[in-house]
Write a protein that holds these residues in place. Structure first.
Motif, PDB file in Angstrom:
ATOM      1  N   ASP A 140     -29.540  22.848  -8.746  1.00  0.00           N
ATOM      2  CA  ASP A 140     -30.149  21.701  -9.426  1.00  0.00           C
ATOM      3  C   ASP A 140     -29.709  20.344  -8.856  1.00  0.00           C
ATOM      4  O   ASP A 140     -30.151  19.298  -9.321  1.00  0.00           O
ATOM      5  N   GLY A 141     -28.839  20.345  -7.848  1.00  0.00           N
ATOM      6  CA  GLY A 141     -28.427  19.115  -7.196  1.00  0.00           C
ATOM      7  C   GLY A 141     -27.372  18.304  -7.922  1.00  0.00           C
ATOM      8  O   GLY A 141     -26.958  17.250  -7.445  1.00  0.00           O
ATOM      9  N   LYS A 142     -26.902  18.778  -9.073  1.00  0.00           N
ATOM     10  CA  LYS A 142     -25.922  18.003  -9.843  1.00  0.00           C
ATOM     11  C   LYS A 142     -24.552  18.039  -9.169  1.00  0.00           C
ATOM     12  O   LYS A 142     -24.075  19.091  -8.758  1.00  0.00           O
ATOM     13  N   ILE A 143     -23.936  16.859  -9.094  1.00  0.00           N
ATOM     14  CA  ILE A 143     -22.575  16.753  -8.596  1.00  0.00           C
ATOM     15  C   ILE A 143     -21.657  17.090  -9.767  1.00  0.00           C
ATOM     16  O   ILE A 143     -21.800  16.560 -10.864  1.00  0.00           O
ATOM     17  N   GLN A 144     -20.731  18.007  -9.536  1.00  0.00           N
ATOM     18  CA  GLN A 144     -19.912  18.568 -10.602  1.00  0.00           C
ATOM     19  C   GLN A 144     -18.767  17.641 -11.004  1.00  0.00           C
ATOM     20  O   GLN A 144     -18.282  16.847 -10.201  1.00  0.00           O
ATOM     21  N   GLU A 145     -18.342  17.779 -12.257  1.00  0.00           N
ATOM     22  CA  GLU A 145     -17.227  17.011 -12.802  1.00  0.00           C
ATOM     23  C   GLU A 145     -15.966  17.267 -11.992  1.00  0.00           C
ATOM     24  O   GLU A 145     -15.813  18.354 -11.451  1.00  0.00           O
ATOM     25  N   PRO A 146     -15.090  16.302 -11.861  1.00  0.00           N
ATOM     26  CA  PRO A 146     -15.020  15.044 -12.595  1.00  0.00           C
ATOM     27  C   PRO A 146     -15.927  13.961 -12.012  1.00  0.00           C
ATOM     28  O   PRO A 146     -15.974  12.853 -12.524  1.00  0.00           O
ATOM     29  N   ASP A 147     -16.646  14.272 -10.931  1.00  0.00           N
ATOM     30  CA  ASP A 147     -17.542  13.293 -10.318  1.00  0.00           C
ATOM     31  C   ASP A 147     -18.896  13.367 -11.015  1.00  0.00           C
ATOM     32  O   ASP A 147     -19.168  14.266 -11.809  1.00  0.00           O
ATOM     33  N   ASP A 148     -19.754  12.398 -10.715  1.00  0.00           N
ATOM     34  CA  ASP A 148     -21.034  12.319 -11.402  1.00  0.00           C
ATOM     35  C   ASP A 148     -22.100  11.853 -10.413  1.00  0.00           C
ATOM     36  O   ASP A 148     -21.838  11.006  -9.569  1.00  0.00           O
ATOM     37  N   GLY A 149     -23.285  12.408 -10.540  1.00  0.00           N
ATOM     38  CA  GLY A 149     -24.401  12.026  -9.683  1.00  0.00           C
ATOM     39  C   GLY A 149     -25.317  13.212  -9.468  1.00  0.00           C
ATOM     40  O   GLY A 149     -25.086  14.305 -10.008  1.00  0.00           O
ATOM     41  N   GLN A 150     -26.347  13.003  -8.680  1.00  0.00           N
ATOM     42  CA  GLN A 150     -27.289  14.091  -8.427  1.00  0.00           C
ATOM     43  C   GLN A 150     -27.956  13.882  -7.073  1.00  0.00           C
ATOM     44  O   GLN A 150     -28.272  12.762  -6.677  1.00  0.00           O
ATOM     45  N   VAL A 151     -28.151  14.991  -6.380  1.00  0.00           N
ATOM     46  CA  VAL A 151     -28.854  15.022  -5.109  1.00  0.00           C
ATOM     47  C   VAL A 151     -30.225  15.640  -5.386  1.00  0.00           C
ATOM     48  O   VAL A 151     -30.332  16.607  -6.143  1.00  0.00           O
ATOM     49  N   LYS A 152     -31.254  15.093  -4.776  1.00  0.00           N
ATOM     50  CA  LYS A 152     -32.609  15.609  -4.986  1.00  0.00           C
ATOM     51  C   LYS A 152     -32.728  17.018  -4.420  1.00  0.00           C
ATOM     52  O   LYS A 152     -32.215  17.313  -3.343  1.00  0.00           O
ATOM     53  N   THR A 153     -33.375  17.904  -5.183  1.00  0.00           N
ATOM     54  CA  THR A 153     -33.645  19.267  -4.726  1.00  0.00           C
ATOM     55  C   THR A 153     -35.145  19.434  -4.510  1.00  0.00           C
ATOM     56  O   THR A 153     -35.947  18.687  -5.068  1.00  0.00           O
ATOM     57  N   TYR A 154     -35.503  20.423  -3.702  1.00  0.00           N
ATOM     58  CA  TYR A 154     -36.902  20.688  -3.387  1.00  0.00           C
ATOM     59  C   TYR A 154     -37.205  22.157  -3.639  1.00  0.00           C
ATOM     60  O   TYR A 154     -36.428  23.026  -3.231  1.00  0.00           O
ATOM     61  N   PRO A 155     -38.366  22.451  -4.278  1.00  0.00           N
ATOM     62  CA  PRO A 155     -38.764  23.845  -4.464  1.00  0.00           C
ATOM     63  C   PRO A 155     -39.012  24.512  -3.105  1.00  0.00           C
ATOM     64  O   PRO A 155     -39.601  23.906  -2.200  1.00  0.00           O
ATOM     65  N   VAL A 156     -38.550  25.755  -2.988  1.00  0.00           N
ATOM     66  CA  VAL A 156     -38.677  26.524  -1.754  1.00  0.00           C
ATOM     67  C   VAL A 156     -39.521  27.757  -2.028  1.00  0.00           C
ATOM     68  O   VAL A 156     -39.342  28.429  -3.055  1.00  0.00           O
ATOM     69  N   GLU A 157     -40.426  28.065  -1.116  1.00  0.00           N
ATOM     70  CA  GLU A 157     -41.201  29.304  -1.188  1.00  0.00           C
ATOM     71  C   GLU A 157     -41.110  29.992   0.164  1.00  0.00           C
ATOM     72  O   GLU A 157     -41.267  29.349   1.205  1.00  0.00           O
ATOM     73  N   ILE A 158     -40.823  31.286   0.138  1.00  0.00           N
ATOM     74  CA  ILE A 158     -40.715  32.053   1.377  1.00  0.00           C
ATOM     75  C   ILE A 158     -41.866  33.049   1.411  1.00  0.00           C
ATOM     76  O   ILE A 158     -42.047  33.844   0.486  1.00  0.00           O
ATOM     77  N   VAL A 159     -42.652  32.986   2.480  1.00  0.00           N
ATOM     78  CA  VAL A 159     -43.770  33.901   2.697  1.00  0.00           C
ATOM     79  C   VAL A 159     -43.511  34.590   4.031  1.00  0.00           C
ATOM     80  O   VAL A 159     -43.554  33.941   5.082  1.00  0.00           O
ATOM     81  N   GLU A 160     -43.187  35.887   3.943  1.00  0.00           N
ATOM     82  CA  GLU A 160     -42.759  36.656   5.105  1.00  0.00           C
ATOM     83  C   GLU A 160     -41.557  35.950   5.722  1.00  0.00           C
ATOM     84  O   GLU A 160     -40.532  35.843   5.080  1.00  0.00           O
ATOM     85  N   ASP A 161     -41.673  35.383   6.933  1.00  0.00           N
ATOM     86  CA  ASP A 161     -40.534  34.716   7.556  1.00  0.00           C
ATOM     87  C   ASP A 161     -40.639  33.191   7.456  1.00  0.00           C
ATOM     88  O   ASP A 161     -39.742  32.477   7.869  1.00  0.00           O
ATOM     89  N   ASP A 162     -41.735  32.700   6.908  1.00  0.00           N
ATOM     90  CA  ASP A 162     -41.959  31.252   6.823  1.00  0.00           C
ATOM     91  C   ASP A 162     -41.340  30.662   5.555  1.00  0.00           C
ATOM     92  O   ASP A 162     -41.505  31.204   4.479  1.00  0.00           O
ATOM     93  N   ILE A 163     -40.661  29.532   5.725  1.00  0.00           N
ATOM     94  CA  ILE A 163     -40.087  28.805   4.591  1.00  0.00           C
ATOM     95  C   ILE A 163     -40.917  27.552   4.367  1.00  0.00           C
ATOM     96  O   ILE A 163     -41.046  26.714   5.261  1.00  0.00           O
ATOM     97  N   TYR A 164     -41.471  27.425   3.159  1.00  0.00           N
ATOM     98  CA  TYR A 164     -42.236  26.250   2.775  1.00  0.00           C
ATOM     99  C   TYR A 164     -41.434  25.456   1.754  1.00  0.00           C
ATOM    100  O   TYR A 164     -40.786  26.035   0.880  1.00  0.00           O
ATOM    101  N   ILE A 165     -41.479  24.144   1.883  1.00  0.00           N
ATOM    102  CA  ILE A 165     -40.786  23.269   0.957  1.00  0.00           C
ATOM    103  C   ILE A 165     -41.817  22.337   0.335  1.00  0.00           C
ATOM    104  O   ILE A 165     -42.684  21.795   1.028  1.00  0.00           O
ATOM    105  N   GLU A 166     -41.713  22.160  -0.982  1.00  0.00           N
ATOM    106  CA  GLU A 166     -42.595  21.233  -1.708  1.00  0.00           C
ATOM    107  C   GLU A 166     -42.005  19.845  -1.640  1.00  0.00           C
ATOM    108  O   GLU A 166     -40.899  19.608  -2.104  1.00  0.00           O
ATOM    109  N   VAL A 167     -42.753  18.914  -1.021  1.00  0.00           N
ATOM    110  CA  VAL A 167     -42.290  17.520  -0.931  1.00  0.00           C
ATOM    111  C   VAL A 167     -43.335  16.583  -1.505  1.00  0.00           C
ATOM    112  O   VAL A 167     -44.486  16.892  -1.592  1.00  0.00           O
TER     113      VAL A 167
END
Length: 104
Positions: A77-104
């Motif tokens: 989920d991109g959350k930076i764990q305690e005791p620190d605070d913040g978040q990194v953006k995550t992207y949905p991933v779909e794998i079809v056979e050997d191809d990796i698709y990312i939703e942007v």
């Protein structure tokens, strides 16, 4: 209205478990990580706390340890764990056979 697009990022066979791979999709720098169990996660290659890339971080379980200060970031989920605070953006991933698709 959903304006997200699924874009081909890379081949799963090109990933090395627990080692980040950088891709740029729609002008966004994204770090891909394959966990030891084969799951693949995509997060923004940028830490809001250090203002630096996360690509060189160390993967342990479902977490990434940011390379400059070792902030613990959830790859799920991109959350930076305690005791620190913040978040990194995550992207949905779909794998079809050997191809990796990312939703942007």
């Amino acid at each position: 209205m959903n304006n997200l697009s699924k874009l081909l990022a890379t081949k799963k066979s090109k990933l090395i478990p627990r080692i980040g791979r950088s891709v740029v999709l729609a002008d966004q720098k994204i770090a891909l990580f394959e966990l030891s169990d084969g799951r693949v996660y995509a997060i923004e290659d940028y830490c809001p706390l250090t203002k630096g890339p996360v690509l060189e971080g160390i993967v342990s379980g479902e977490y990434l340890y940011e390379p400059m200060r070792e902030y613990k970031i959830s790859l799920i989920d991109g959350k930076i764990q305690e005791p620190d605070d913040g978040q990194v953006k995550t992207y949905p991933v779909e794998i079809v056979e050997d191809d990796i698709y990312i939703e942007v």
